[in-house]
Design a protein around this motif. Structure first.
Motif, PDB file in Angstrom:
ATOM      1  N   TYR A 299      33.098  60.960  46.916  1.00  0.00           N
ATOM      2  CA  TYR A 299      33.231  60.527  48.179  1.00  0.00           C
ATOM      3  C   TYR A 299      34.521  60.846  48.843  1.00  0.00           C
ATOM      4  N   TYR A 300      34.609  60.750  50.213  1.00  0.00           N
ATOM      5  CA  TYR A 300      36.062  61.135  51.009  1.00  0.00           C
ATOM      6  C   TYR A 300      36.941  60.051  50.537  1.00  0.00           C
ATOM      7  N   GLU A 301      38.010  60.492  50.105  1.00  0.00           N
ATOM      8  CA  GLU A 301      39.238  59.747  49.947  1.00  0.00           C
ATOM      9  C   GLU A 301      39.427  58.470  50.947  1.00  0.00           C
ATOM     10  N   ARG A 302      39.319  58.792  52.106  1.00  0.00           N
ATOM     11  CA  ARG A 302      39.394  57.833  53.091  1.00  0.00           C
ATOM     12  C   ARG A 302      38.636  56.498  52.915  1.00  0.00           C
ATOM     13  N   ASN A 303      37.292  57.123  52.782  1.00  0.00           N
ATOM     14  CA  ASN A 303      36.549  55.723  52.304  1.00  0.00           C
ATOM     15  C   ASN A 303      36.643  55.038  51.223  1.00  0.00           C
ATOM     16  N   VAL A 304      36.967  55.679  50.093  1.00  0.00           N
ATOM     17  CA  VAL A 304      37.465  55.122  48.858  1.00  0.00           C
ATOM     18  C   VAL A 304      38.607  54.304  48.898  1.00  0.00           C
ATOM     19  N   PHE A 305      39.710  54.622  49.596  1.00  0.00           N
ATOM     20  CA  PHE A 305      40.760  53.850  49.528  1.00  0.00           C
ATOM     21  C   PHE A 305      40.720  52.844  50.540  1.00  0.00           C
ATOM     22  N   ALA A 306      40.020  52.877  51.416  1.00  0.00           N
ATOM     23  CA  ALA A 306      39.457  51.636  52.473  1.00  0.00           C
ATOM     24  C   ALA A 306      38.826  50.762  51.899  1.00  0.00           C
ATOM     25  N   LEU A 307      37.934  51.190  51.297  1.00  0.00           N
ATOM     26  CA  LEU A 307      36.844  50.139  50.732  1.00  0.00           C
ATOM     27  C   LEU A 307      37.438  49.461  49.315  1.00  0.00           C
ATOM     28  N   SER A 308      38.240  50.203  48.593  1.00  0.00           N
ATOM     29  CA  SER A 308      39.080  49.469  47.606  1.00  0.00           C
ATOM     30  C   SER A 308      39.904  48.428  47.873  1.00  0.00           C
ATOM     31  N   SER A 309      40.606  48.290  49.055  1.00  0.00           N
ATOM     32  CA  SER A 309      41.374  47.393  49.600  1.00  0.00           C
ATOM     33  C   SER A 309      40.121  46.332  50.064  1.00  0.00           C
ATOM     34  N   VAL A 310      39.184  46.582  50.827  1.00  0.00           N
ATOM     35  CA  VAL A 310      38.326  45.607  51.124  1.00  0.00           C
ATOM     36  C   VAL A 310      37.734  45.044  50.168  1.00  0.00           C
ATOM     37  N   VAL A 311      37.370  45.481  48.964  1.00  0.00           N
ATOM     38  CA  VAL A 311      36.865  44.953  47.675  1.00  0.00           C
ATOM     39  C   VAL A 311      37.890  44.053  46.939  1.00  0.00           C
ATOM     40  N   TYR A 312      39.088  44.307  47.306  1.00  0.00           N
ATOM     41  CA  TYR A 312      40.390  43.501  46.712  1.00  0.00           C
ATOM     42  C   TYR A 312      40.169  42.253  47.490  1.00  0.00           C
ATOM     43  N   ALA A 313      40.177  42.356  48.890  1.00  0.00           N
ATOM     44  CA  ALA A 313      40.034  41.239  49.639  1.00  0.00           C
ATOM     45  C   ALA A 313      38.837  40.022  49.226  1.00  0.00           C
ATOM     46  N   ILE A 314      37.749  40.777  49.060  1.00  0.00           N
ATOM     47  CA  ILE A 314      36.697  40.060  48.474  1.00  0.00           C
ATOM     48  C   ILE A 314      36.985  39.250  47.223  1.00  0.00           C
ATOM     49  N   SER A 315      37.489  40.024  46.323  1.00  0.00           N
ATOM     50  CA  SER A 315      37.673  39.370  44.886  1.00  0.00           C
ATOM     51  C   SER A 315      38.643  38.229  45.158  1.00  0.00           C
ATOM     52  N   ILE A 316      39.477  38.509  45.903  1.00  0.00           N
ATOM     53  CA  ILE A 316      40.619  37.544  46.307  1.00  0.00           C
ATOM     54  C   ILE A 316      39.948  35.888  46.792  1.00  0.00           C
ATOM     55  N   VAL A 317      39.095  36.262  47.757  1.00  0.00           N
ATOM     56  CA  VAL A 317      38.389  35.134  48.541  1.00  0.00           C
ATOM     57  C   VAL A 317      37.456  34.453  47.093  1.00  0.00           C
ATOM     58  N   MET A 318      36.938  35.037  46.565  1.00  0.00           N
ATOM     59  CA  MET A 318      35.962  34.810  45.374  1.00  0.00           C
ATOM     60  C   MET A 318      36.712  33.892  44.453  1.00  0.00           C
ATOM     61  N   PHE A 319      38.079  34.406  44.106  1.00  0.00           N
ATOM     62  CA  PHE A 319      38.992  33.632  43.195  1.00  0.00           C
ATOM     63  C   PHE A 319      39.425  32.174  43.667  1.00  0.00           C
ATOM     64  N   SER A 320      39.592  32.186  45.302  1.00  0.00           N
ATOM     65  CA  SER A 320      39.928  31.053  45.845  1.00  0.00           C
ATOM     66  C   SER A 320      38.621  30.064  46.020  1.00  0.00           C
ATOM     67  N   GLN A 321      37.620  30.317  45.776  1.00  0.00           N
ATOM     68  CA  GLN A 321      36.419  29.503  46.024  1.00  0.00           C
ATOM     69  C   GLN A 321      35.868  28.860  44.654  1.00  0.00           C
ATOM     70  N   THR A 322      36.338  29.323  43.558  1.00  0.00           N
ATOM     71  CA  THR A 322      35.622  28.904  42.312  1.00  0.00           C
ATOM     72  C   THR A 322      36.636  28.179  41.308  1.00  0.00           C
ATOM     73  N   HIS A 323      36.298  27.073  40.575  1.00  0.00           N
ATOM     74  CA  HIS A 323      36.974  26.810  39.421  1.00  0.00           C
ATOM     75  C   HIS A 323      36.272  26.765  38.347  1.00  0.00           C
ATOM     76  N   TRP A 324      35.118  27.258  38.055  1.00  0.00           N
ATOM     77  CA  TRP A 324      34.149  27.483  37.201  1.00  0.00           C
ATOM     78  C   TRP A 324      34.632  28.866  36.452  1.00  0.00           C
ATOM     79  N   ILE A 325      34.536  28.751  34.942  1.00  0.00           N
ATOM     80  CA  ILE A 325      34.991  30.029  34.260  1.00  0.00           C
ATOM     81  C   ILE A 325      34.121  31.293  34.421  1.00  0.00           C
ATOM     82  N   TRP A 326      32.830  30.747  34.730  1.00  0.00           N
ATOM     83  CA  TRP A 326      32.105  31.883  34.791  1.00  0.00           C
ATOM     84  C   TRP A 326      32.165  32.829  36.312  1.00  0.00           C
ATOM     85  N   GLY A 327      32.490  31.855  37.287  1.00  0.00           N
ATOM     86  CA  GLY A 327      32.709  32.385  38.712  1.00  0.00           C
ATOM     87  C   GLY A 327      34.205  33.274  38.521  1.00  0.00           C
TER      88      GLY A 327
END
Length: 429
Positions: A299-327
């Motif tokens: 894939y084109y690097e622009r899409n990969v770099f931008a999407l990588s940062s978006v996925v980081y943002a999603i993962s950080i939100v997920m961390f903040s919303q769970t205290h469950w080990i499997w979460g």
């Protein structure tokens, strides 16, 4: 290139450094918890920023020292210095003395010696391995580190809580043992002309001045400047793996059952939960780096770099919303996927930006993404006191999304510049 065909120096180092890395990762991920408990989150975050400044300066000078004094000499000195630092840290956490300030000074000293070790170790590979085989050798050392990231935290989650003194004592002994191994079974590889020219002409402050001058090139290349800034913003997210995330898990993950079979269950606490999550990250990186890099290269690097940062943002939100080990385990899988998306492609993009005669300078300046990120990232710990965990994670999410936007703008500037160069070529011809 097969390991059996390696230079003897590298074979010795592969074994010795694997031993150090496993020991190091048995306690390093838990130190942000230790300092937050001893100093409070406000002071701990600021102190960690302060300690990183020393490591940055040491890393800046490490290459000069490796060239002037030799790879082997600097690696032996750094290993021995790290060993003494860890022994001092152990004494600061011993049955006879509890001094978090002495522990912090020892931790900072260990970081400085580690920054001296790294440039010498990389230079030694370049000294003894042909250019076509270097990537394979570096990849094996990288894999070794990630195996340590898997094994170390699991062992640390078992031993760190109750045996911190013994663990730090063992780490100091291992580093001193490695210094002795390097002294006996490795040889010096620095080219004589390099050392000689530095001895005659180079002074340490000349080298420092030249390094600062070289880094100034980032303000002259708009695309490269945006690449650095976007990398620093994204770095505020992925640098939290060893900073905010362990403190968060320690505060919110109490006794939980990881698996249960009838009346039999395996209970874990916060430090153990973090050890499992960090080991998961190392395991996935070691297992999937090549696969994900090949996948993303389609894939084109622009899409990969931008999407990588978006996925980081999603993962950080997920961390903040769970205290469950499997979460948390699921959130770490998403976090690791974001890490792997751009890991291989970004170095290739730097080589695409760099003029051939300035490639080394561009790669050196590109490392500022991690240097600056590592210096600023500890501020997230006191932010949890100032604004709370929820807002801290939200701000990190916004920084990751801002990084995605900057990557998009960067490629707009890059494409515009490439188009201009193509139009100028016929005129020059």
């Amino acid at each position: 290139m097969r390991i059996r065909d390696w230079d003897a120096n590298l074979k010795v180092r592969l074994f010795a450094e694997a031993l150090v890395n496993i020991t190091y990762w048995m306690f390093f991920p838990f130190l942000s918890i230790y300092f937050a408990e001893e100093f409070g989150k406000n002071k701990a975050g600021l102190l960690l920023v302060f300690s990183q400044i020393f490591s940055v300066l040491a890393n800046l000078m490490g290459g000069y020292f490796a060239d002037r004094f030799g790879r082997k000499r600097m690696m032996v000195l750094a290993s021995f210095g790290q060993g003494l630092s860890f022994l001092c840290f152990a004494f600061a956490s011993s049955p006879w003395l509890q001094s978090p300030w002495l522990g912090f000074v020892a931790f900072t000293a260990a970081g400085v010696f580690g920054s001296f070790y790294w440039p010498a170790s990389q230079a030694m590979v370049a000294d003894v391995v042909k250019e076509k085989d270097r990537s394979d050798v570096f990849a094996i050392f990288y894999t070794s580190i990630n195996i340590a990231v898997v094994v170390g935290p699991i062992l640390g989650s078992i031993f760190y809580v109750h045996y911190r003194f013994q663990l730090l004592l063992f780490a100091g002994a291992v580093c001193i043992l490695v210094a002795l191994i390097l002294t006996k079974w490795t040889r010096e590889t620095v080219p004589s002309q390099t050392s000689g020219s530095l001895t005659r002409e180079g002074k340490w402050y000349y080298f420092l001045r030249n390094q600062i001058r070289d880094y100034a090139l980032i303000v002259k290349d708009k695309t490269f400047l945006l690449f650095i800034i976007a990398g620093v913003l994204a770095g505020q997210t992925f640098m939290q793996l060893d900073l905010l995330i362990p403190v968060y898990i320690k505060d919110f993950v109490k006794d939980q059952s990881l698996v249960a079979f009838g009346d039999l269950s395996f209970l874990i606490k916060g430090e153990q939960a973090f050890g499992i999550v960090l080991a998961e990250n190392g395991f996935l990186v070691a297992l999937l780096t090549v696969f994900v890099t090949r996948w993303m290269s389609k894939y084109y690097e622009r899409n990969v770099f931008a999407l990588s940062s978006v996925v980081y943002a999603i993962s950080i939100v997920m961390f903040s919303q769970t205290h469950w080990i499997w979460g948390l385990i699921f959130a770490m899988a998403i976090f690791t996927f974001a890490e792997l998306m751009g890991a291989g492609l970004q170095q290739g993009f730097v080589s695409k930006l760099a003029p051939e005669h300035m490639r080394g300078q561009y790669f050196a300046a590109a490392s500022l993404r991690f240097t600056i990120s590592r210096t600023i990232a500890p501020l997230a710990i006191p932010m949890t006191v100032w604004v709370g965990y929820g807002w801290t994670f939200f701000i990190l999410c916004l920084l990751a999304l801002a990084s995605a936007g900057l990557y998009w703008i960067m490629f707009y500037v890059f494409e515009k510049d490439q188009k201009r160069k193509r139009l100028e070529q016929p005129r020059q011809a």
